[in-house]
Design a protein around this motif. Sequence first.
Motif, PDB file in Angstrom:
ATOM      1  N   LEU A   1       0.823  -1.212   0.000  1.00  0.00           N
ATOM      2  CA  LEU A   1       0.000   0.000   0.000  1.00  0.00           C
ATOM      3  C   LEU A   1       0.859   1.265   0.000  1.00  0.00           C
ATOM      4  O   LEU A   1       0.517   2.265  -0.642  1.00  0.00           O
ATOM      5  CB  LEU A   1      -0.914  -0.003   1.222  1.00  0.00           C
ATOM      6  N   SER A   2       1.992   1.212   0.698  1.00  0.00           N
ATOM      7  CA  SER A   2       2.854   2.392   0.788  1.00  0.00           C
ATOM      8  C   SER A   2       3.547   2.711  -0.522  1.00  0.00           C
ATOM      9  O   SER A   2       4.089   3.808  -0.691  1.00  0.00           O
ATOM     10  CB  SER A   2       3.911   2.178   1.881  1.00  0.00           C
ATOM     11  N   PHE A   3       3.522   1.763  -1.461  1.00  0.00           N
ATOM     12  CA  PHE A   3       4.170   2.017  -2.753  1.00  0.00           C
ATOM     13  C   PHE A   3       3.266   2.816  -3.689  1.00  0.00           C
ATOM     14  O   PHE A   3       3.745   3.392  -4.666  1.00  0.00           O
ATOM     15  CB  PHE A   3       4.547   0.682  -3.411  1.00  0.00           C
ATOM     16  N   ILE A   4       1.974   2.878  -3.369  1.00  0.00           N
ATOM     17  CA  ILE A   4       1.035   3.617  -4.221  1.00  0.00           C
ATOM     18  C   ILE A   4       1.385   5.108  -4.306  1.00  0.00           C
ATOM     19  O   ILE A   4       1.375   5.689  -5.396  1.00  0.00           O
ATOM     20  CB  ILE A   4      -0.408   3.414  -3.726  1.00  0.00           C
ATOM     21  N   PRO A   5       1.712   5.792  -3.165  1.00  0.00           N
ATOM     22  CA  PRO A   5       2.106   7.212  -3.281  1.00  0.00           C
ATOM     23  C   PRO A   5       3.331   7.418  -4.166  1.00  0.00           C
ATOM     24  O   PRO A   5       3.425   8.429  -4.867  1.00  0.00           O
ATOM     25  CB  PRO A   5       2.404   7.613  -1.823  1.00  0.00           C
ATOM     26  N   PHE A   6       4.257   6.459  -4.131  1.00  0.00           N
ATOM     27  CA  PHE A   6       5.457   6.573  -4.968  1.00  0.00           C
ATOM     28  C   PHE A   6       5.070   6.550  -6.447  1.00  0.00           C
ATOM     29  O   PHE A   6       5.534   7.375  -7.242  1.00  0.00           O
ATOM     30  CB  PHE A   6       6.411   5.418  -4.646  1.00  0.00           C
ATOM     31  N   ILE A   7       4.204   5.595  -6.818  1.00  0.00           N
ATOM     32  CA  ILE A   7       3.745   5.504  -8.205  1.00  0.00           C
ATOM     33  C   ILE A   7       2.982   6.769  -8.595  1.00  0.00           C
ATOM     34  O   ILE A   7       3.128   7.280  -9.707  1.00  0.00           O
ATOM     35  CB  ILE A   7       2.858   4.260  -8.392  1.00  0.00           C
ATOM     36  N   ALA A   8       2.181   7.282  -7.654  1.00  0.00           N
ATOM     37  CA  ALA A   8       1.413   8.496  -7.925  1.00  0.00           C
ATOM     38  C   ALA A   8       2.330   9.693  -8.181  1.00  0.00           C
ATOM     39  O   ALA A   8       2.060  10.518  -9.058  1.00  0.00           O
ATOM     40  CB  ALA A   8       0.481   8.787  -6.756  1.00  0.00           C
ATOM     41  N   MET A   9       3.427   9.789  -7.420  1.00  0.00           N
ATOM     42  CA  MET A   9       4.371  10.902  -7.608  1.00  0.00           C
ATOM     43  C   MET A   9       5.039  10.833  -8.975  1.00  0.00           C
ATOM     44  O   MET A   9       5.150  11.837  -9.678  1.00  0.00           O
ATOM     45  CB  MET A   9       5.426  10.885  -6.507  1.00  0.00           C
ATOM     46  N   VAL A  10       5.484   9.630  -9.350  1.00  0.00           N
ATOM     47  CA  VAL A  10       6.139   9.471 -10.646  1.00  0.00           C
ATOM     48  C   VAL A  10       5.146   9.758 -11.772  1.00  0.00           C
ATOM     49  O   VAL A  10       5.470  10.449 -12.747  1.00  0.00           O
ATOM     50  CB  VAL A  10       6.720   8.050 -10.783  1.00  0.00           C
ATOM     51  N   GLY A  11       3.923   9.223 -11.634  1.00  0.00           N
ATOM     52  CA  GLY A  11       2.904   9.478 -12.650  1.00  0.00           C
ATOM     53  C   GLY A  11       2.525  10.945 -12.737  1.00  0.00           C
ATOM     54  O   GLY A  11       2.351  11.484 -13.835  1.00  0.00           O
ATOM     55  N   GLY A  12       2.412  11.594 -11.586  1.00  0.00           N
ATOM     56  CA  GLY A  12       2.092  13.020 -11.572  1.00  0.00           C
ATOM     57  C   GLY A  12       3.194  13.859 -12.198  1.00  0.00           C
ATOM     58  O   GLY A  12       2.920  14.817 -12.925  1.00  0.00           O
ATOM     59  N   PHE A  13       4.434  13.482 -11.920  1.00  0.00           N
ATOM     60  CA  PHE A  13       5.563  14.189 -12.509  1.00  0.00           C
ATOM     61  C   PHE A  13       5.543  14.068 -14.033  1.00  0.00           C
ATOM     62  O   PHE A  13       5.706  15.058 -14.751  1.00  0.00           O
ATOM     63  CB  PHE A  13       6.875  13.637 -11.965  1.00  0.00           C
ATOM     64  N   GLU A  14       5.335  12.845 -14.531  1.00  0.00           N
ATOM     65  CA  GLU A  14       5.344  12.629 -15.981  1.00  0.00           C
ATOM     66  C   GLU A  14       4.178  13.349 -16.652  1.00  0.00           C
ATOM     67  O   GLU A  14       4.335  13.908 -17.746  1.00  0.00           O
ATOM     68  CB  GLU A  14       5.281  11.132 -16.289  1.00  0.00           C
TER      69      GLU A  14
END
Length: 210
Positions: free
Chosen positions: A116-129
């Motif tokens: 579950l804690s990896f979801i914010p990481f994916i969200a940050m990378v996706g938001g950046f792109e």
Amino acid sequence: MKLSDKIVRLRKSNGMSQEELADKLGVSRQAISRWEMGTAMPDATNILQLSRLFQVTTDYLLNDEYQSDNDLPKVKEVKTDGIHQIMIFLITLEVMVLIIQFMSVVILQNIFFGVLSFIPFIAMVGGFEYAYQKKANEQNERTVQFRKRFYKVSAWLGAYFPIRLLAMALVHFYPRPINSLALECVIAVLYLMTATLITLEIEKRHLSKN
């Protein structure tokens, strides 16, 4: 260097005649001639048009002490600092996610919260792109380099715990007991290999686009 001299210099360096510059600014050739002789001054609207057309700052145009764009270190530093601040902010968030993952997987040993804690990481990378692609028309070498560095750092910060969780899940299917130290070594090797391969692929894609 006076404004009149700067207009002459910028016009000639861009291969424009007085007529061509006049057409682009929507003024007469005589107005351009008067600006360049110093007998008249362009108004605020014309100054902004000159700034955009020649891609220089209005500070450079209006300040006689500035001989070139190289004399504007503060402007350039602000742009660079802005990019650095964004990088620091994003990396700080990723480190915070990394700490949460460490607490969830290593200390609490809770796989669910680790995933579950990896979801914010994916969200940050996706938001950046998403933000990067949205500003595609404003991209330059600085932003391209920034994007490359961001993904490199993200690869090293984000690869460890997915690999660890995957390795821990696969251990359950291994028929024999595995020494915990040996498992940690395997995880570390897989992590280093994966992060290195991702980094090389990012560099490869960057070079191929250039």
